[in-house]
Design an enzyme around this catalytic site. Structure first.
Site, PDB file in Angstrom:
ATOM      1  N   ASP A   1      29.652  -2.283 -27.784  1.00  0.00           N
ATOM      2  CA  ASP A   1      30.658  -2.018 -28.817  1.00  0.00           C
ATOM      3  C   ASP A   1      30.619  -0.577 -29.326  1.00  0.00           C
ATOM      4  O   ASP A   1      31.074  -0.290 -30.443  1.00  0.00           O
ATOM      5  CB  ASP A   1      30.510  -2.981 -29.998  1.00  0.00           C
ATOM      6  CG  ASP A   1      30.984  -4.394 -29.652  1.00  0.00           C
ATOM      7  OD1 ASP A   1      31.729  -4.540 -28.660  1.00  0.00           O
ATOM      8  OD2 ASP A   1      30.609  -5.339 -30.374  1.00  0.00           O
TER       9      ASP A   1
ATOM     10  N   LYS B   1       7.362   5.602 -18.946  1.00  0.00           N
ATOM     11  CA  LYS B   1       7.639   7.001 -18.640  1.00  0.00           C
ATOM     12  C   LYS B   1       7.721   7.779 -19.951  1.00  0.00           C
ATOM     13  O   LYS B   1       8.695   7.648 -20.694  1.00  0.00           O
ATOM     14  CB  LYS B   1       8.971   7.135 -17.898  1.00  0.00           C
ATOM     15  CG  LYS B   1       9.086   6.284 -16.625  1.00  0.00           C
ATOM     16  CD  LYS B   1      10.185   5.281 -16.787  1.00  0.00           C
ATOM     17  CE  LYS B   1      10.489   4.416 -15.591  1.00  0.00           C
ATOM     18  NZ  LYS B   1       9.618   4.332 -14.499  1.00  0.00           N
TER      19      LYS B   1
ATOM     20  N   LYS C   1      18.998   3.701 -16.726  1.00  0.00           N
ATOM     21  CA  LYS C   1      19.146   2.338 -17.256  1.00  0.00           C
ATOM     22  C   LYS C   1      19.720   2.472 -18.662  1.00  0.00           C
ATOM     23  O   LYS C   1      18.989   2.691 -19.626  1.00  0.00           O
ATOM     24  CB  LYS C   1      17.818   1.590 -17.317  1.00  0.00           C
ATOM     25  CG  LYS C   1      17.126   1.415 -15.962  1.00  0.00           C
ATOM     26  CD  LYS C   1      16.026   2.404 -15.800  1.00  0.00           C
ATOM     27  CE  LYS C   1      15.292   2.177 -14.493  1.00  0.00           C
ATOM     28  NZ  LYS C   1      14.354   3.282 -14.218  1.00  0.00           N
TER      29      LYS C   1
ATOM     30  N   HIS D   1       4.442   0.855 -16.081  1.00  0.00           N
ATOM     31  CA  HIS D   1       5.681   1.428 -15.542  1.00  0.00           C
ATOM     32  C   HIS D   1       6.336   2.382 -16.532  1.00  0.00           C
ATOM     33  O   HIS D   1       7.451   2.858 -16.314  1.00  0.00           O
ATOM     34  CB  HIS D   1       6.644   0.282 -15.185  1.00  0.00           C
ATOM     35  CG  HIS D   1       7.842   0.688 -14.399  1.00  0.00           C
ATOM     36  ND1 HIS D   1       9.119   0.719 -14.934  1.00  0.00           N
ATOM     37  CD2 HIS D   1       7.976   1.067 -13.104  1.00  0.00           C
ATOM     38  CE1 HIS D   1       9.983   1.095 -14.000  1.00  0.00           C
ATOM     39  NE2 HIS D   1       9.320   1.320 -12.890  1.00  0.00           N
TER      40      HIS D   1
ATOM     41  N   HIS E   1      19.072   6.268 -11.122  1.00  0.00           N
ATOM     42  CA  HIS E   1      17.896   5.603 -11.675  1.00  0.00           C
ATOM     43  C   HIS E   1      18.014   5.370 -13.185  1.00  0.00           C
ATOM     44  O   HIS E   1      17.072   4.918 -13.826  1.00  0.00           O
ATOM     45  CB  HIS E   1      16.666   6.476 -11.364  1.00  0.00           C
ATOM     46  CG  HIS E   1      15.353   5.802 -11.509  1.00  0.00           C
ATOM     47  ND1 HIS E   1      14.421   6.186 -12.451  1.00  0.00           N
ATOM     48  CD2 HIS E   1      14.797   4.764 -10.847  1.00  0.00           C
ATOM     49  CE1 HIS E   1      13.339   5.427 -12.345  1.00  0.00           C
ATOM     50  NE2 HIS E   1      13.535   4.555 -11.397  1.00  0.00           N
TER      51      HIS E   1
ATOM     52  N   ASP F   1       2.002  18.088 -28.084  1.00  0.00           N
ATOM     53  CA  ASP F   1       1.464  18.483 -29.397  1.00  0.00           C
ATOM     54  C   ASP F   1       1.882  17.554 -30.544  1.00  0.00           C
ATOM     55  O   ASP F   1       1.911  17.992 -31.707  1.00  0.00           O
ATOM     56  CB  ASP F   1       1.906  19.916 -29.743  1.00  0.00           C
ATOM     57  CG  ASP F   1       1.255  20.964 -28.846  1.00  0.00           C
ATOM     58  OD1 ASP F   1       0.230  20.647 -28.215  1.00  0.00           O
ATOM     59  OD2 ASP F   1       1.784  22.087 -28.766  1.00  0.00           O
TER      60      ASP F   1
END
Length: 423
Positions: A153, A343, A148, A341, A146, A348
């Site tokens: 370079d 995440k 990405k 979507h 999952h 704190d």
């Protein structure tokens, strides 16, 4: 009657096979997955929250690539936007730039053999990660890469929640505008992203680069004094010496249950507040217990989830947990301006976690994920500005809404609870 009996026996055998396959596959996976994280690194970060802005920048950086473009995505589709992306990769390969494209086999199922052949004929190296394979067919079908991650370079990295498809640039009306958080990274941390890409590449292809092998971190494994000048030049092209920038951070790749421990450790640190942004709120029992403990000791808990779901039953799977947290004094917001979507986990205002992992059992136990912990107060203040806008586009979810008599929702919750590990 005899037919019903036979079908019942067959169903029992299939369920038993699934169960044994899953448990044995999981046991083997958990036993061989080594925990990994970086030390404190120093980099520079930009954050993108709109797909069109992200991919304008992302495509521009790929066009400027001189030596290599390494890309790992969970999903690449076969729509117009995906075709533009793949055409760009082919153009760069035809220019002589090394292009490696690693895709999750299930997530990118729309990428056909014909399309792979076109890419390879143009010079793009293509591989599929985590194929379904014997002896544990069912378990291997559930373990997904999952992550990405993009490295250009050896100097620029990208990491976050966006994949490649028309919905990610707001061309799918039901889910538009798409809200996500994606990082652009420069500085010394890019070396680690490169080594993790090579590690996943080697695992999927059973070959690394001619000299780098499995792509392990050269600072740990390779002794440059043992290399000749051409080998050192090859190594430096993939792992250039990078500037130590200003933002303190760590990268944490996880798989096989490691993420649960990571999240629990973060939650235990909380003294004042916890913010969780996720499209799917389906925590494990241990993780949920830690959240409830935080609420009981007076930590202010705020959760943001989508108002509109993109998959069946994921909302209903979250409701039992959200109901109990609301009773414990937590605040829950549903994002209404498109699909949420993103995440993130913020503790704190001291630690900000952004990456590829959802706050659900699939990410906790089944997916291979990559998260970034940021410790920089200026970046976290910038992130809080993003959240202020997201709160303005959200509505509170109330306990009254979740306790209203609703037989259809109750039935869906029961089904979702039984399937929550795989949603």
């Amino acid at each position: 009657m005899k037919f019903v009996l036979i079908m019942s026996v067959l169903l029992f055998i299939i369920i038993l096979w699934f169960y044994i396959d899953f448990k044995l596959g999981q046991k083997r996976h958990f036993s061989c997955a080594a925990p990994k994280e970086t030390g404190i690194l120093y980099g520079q970060f930009d954050i993108f929250v709109h797909g069109k802005e992200l991919f304008y920048d992302y495509f521009a950086e790929i066009r400027k690539a001189q030596h290599h473009v390494h890309i790992l995505f969970y999903i690449v589709k076969d729509d117009r936007f995906s075709q533009d992306f793949l055409r760009l990769l082919m153009d760069k390969a035809l220019e002589g730039v090394e292009v490696r494209l690693l895709l999750d086999r299930v997530g990118s199922w729309k990428i056909s053999k014909k399309l792979v052949l076109e890419l390879e004929e143009a010079g793009v190296q293509v591989s599929f990660s985590d194929k379904i394979q014997l002896p544990f067919l069912f378990y291997s079908s559930q373990v997904r890469n999952h992550r990405k991650v993009t490295v250009i370079d050896g100097k620029i990295g990208y990491l976050g929640g966006y994949n490649i498809g028309k919905e990610y640039i707001d061309e799918k009306p039901k889910l538009s505008p798409w809200r996500d958080y994606h990082l652009k990274i420069t500085g010394e941390g890019v070396n680690f992203l490169q080594s993790e890409f090579f590690s996943d590449w080697q695992r999927s292809t059973n070959k690394g680069l001619s000299m780098i092998g499995a792509g392990a971190d050269p600072q740990v494994v390779l002794d440059p004094t043992t290399l000749d000048s051409s080998q050192r030049a090859e190594l430096s092209a993939y792992y250039p010496k990078l500037k130590k920038e200003t933002i303190r951070h760590q990268f944490v790749p996880t798989e096989a249950g490691q993420l649960e421990e990571r999240f629990i450790t973060l939650l235990k640190k909380a003294e004042q507040k916890i913010f969780i942004g996720t499209p799917y709120f389906i925590p494990s029992q241990r993780l949920f217990s830690e959240l409830m403990s935080a609420a009981m000791r007076g930590v202010r808990i705020t959760i943001m989830v989508p108002y509109t779901a993109d998959h069946a039953l994921v909302q209903e799977a979250s409701f039992p947990y959200l109901r109990r947290l609301l009773k414990a004094g937590a605040s829950v917001y549903q994002y209404r301006n498109g699909f949420y979507h993103a995440k993130t986990l913020i503790i704190d205002d001291i630690i900000c976690d952004i990456g590829t992992a959802n706050f659900d059992k699939r990410s906790l136990y089944l997916n291979k994920e990559m998260n970034c912990y940021l410790y920089d107060p200026v970046f976290i203040a910038r992130m809080n500005d993003v959240l202020t806008k997201d709160f303005q586009d959200s509505v509170p979810l109330t306990l009254e809404t979740l306790t209203k008599f609703n037989p259809a929702r109750t039935l869906k919750e029961l089904i979702a609870g039984a399937l929550s590990y795989f949603l």
